[in-house]
Write an enzyme that holds these catalytic residues in place. Sequence first.
Site, PDB file in Angstrom:
ATOM      1  N   CYS A 123      -7.079  16.454   0.263  1.00 55.31           N
ATOM      2  CA  CYS A 123      -6.548  15.264  -0.502  1.00 55.31           C
ATOM      3  C   CYS A 123      -7.479  15.159  -1.806  1.00 55.31           C
ATOM      4  O   CYS A 123      -7.548  16.176  -2.449  1.00 55.31           O
ATOM      5  CB  CYS A 123      -6.560  13.977   0.269  1.00 55.31           C
ATOM      6  SG  CYS A 123      -5.749  12.586  -0.413  1.00 55.31           S
ATOM      7  N   THR A 124      -7.998  14.055  -2.047  1.00 51.00           N
ATOM      8  CA  THR A 124      -8.569  13.949  -3.402  1.00 51.00           C
ATOM      9  C   THR A 124     -10.139  14.402  -3.445  1.00 51.00           C
ATOM     10  O   THR A 124     -10.705  14.180  -4.486  1.00 51.00           O
ATOM     11  CB  THR A 124      -8.583  12.144  -3.925  1.00 51.00           C
ATOM     12  OG1 THR A 124      -9.371  11.660  -2.605  1.00 51.00           O
ATOM     13  CG2 THR A 124      -7.201  11.648  -4.059  1.00 51.00           C
TER      14      THR A 124
END
Length: 333
Positions: free
Chosen positions: A105-106
């Site tokens: 993800c991030t």
Amino acid sequence: MPVSRPHQVAVLALPGVLALDFGIPVHAFGNWAGGPYAVTVCTESPGPVRVEGAPALLVEHGLDALASADTIVVPGQARPAPPSEQVRAALAAAAARGTRVVSICTGAFVLAAAGLLDGRRATTHWQEAAALARDYPAVTVDPGVLYVDEGSVLTSAGVAAGIDLCLHIIRTDAGAAAANQRARALVAAPHRAGGQAQYIDRPARPERAGALDELRAWALRHLDEPLTVDQLARRACLSRRTLIRRFHDETGLPPMQWLLGARVDRARELLEASDAPMEVVARQSGLGTPANLRTLFKRQAGVPPGTYRSTFRRTVPYGPGGVRPLSAASRLG
């Protein structure tokens, strides 16, 4: 080929880490009796680490754990913030030593800040893709895929895509059978290709989510049969057009393309686990003839089935020391 110690995975938990993103690599690579990985959780300053939406983690290890890691996984944060110079330097030094670096993800923002994504293709959660591209123009951001494998640097989209990437890594390290075994333990889909689309700006349809799970499970048990779209539609009690639409909604792929991937995956298992002739592998995987097997397998896996078998044929059980070295030759799958 056996190695002298388990493959060391360091999960770097930074402040504001997302609980699910953190739990995915810990559970996928750890908590695996007899598995080939050893997991260490670390952070910049040992002690309590804030977790988004959950109690704080008490982390004992600092950045020195990255120095002995074979793979580093950086989970996402709710509000990505530039990491400290110490974190960036530790990640850059590890990558320079040849350590495999992974983001979920991030977590891609952390790798980008360390310069590890410059000149590379990468992905992140689709809601953050524009920000990643804006903040790090040297990165080629692909917001429409589940994960990107650039060899020594791998990135995934949000949440469940992290499971797909971890299973892809296990498949690359230890083979299709080990990945499928782990997928069963995680109650996850055994294989979703990295190029499969993320679910972007699609209205939620809870009544349809997973509606074709039973059909896909049935198809996996009958891969050696000549399945067709019409046959699948009849079994699901749907029209052909509706089946194709719903199949794409749930998997990102047309039915026959999904079947081809599943059949190649079955062929991988047979090639790894047996000395069966290519005729048998082709028939049992549903790929038909040895000629079809060679053509379709090479197109999907990148190498001919014979080369794949000679590279990945297992003669030792899975377990500590059972992971192949992460050389270029071992990443042919």
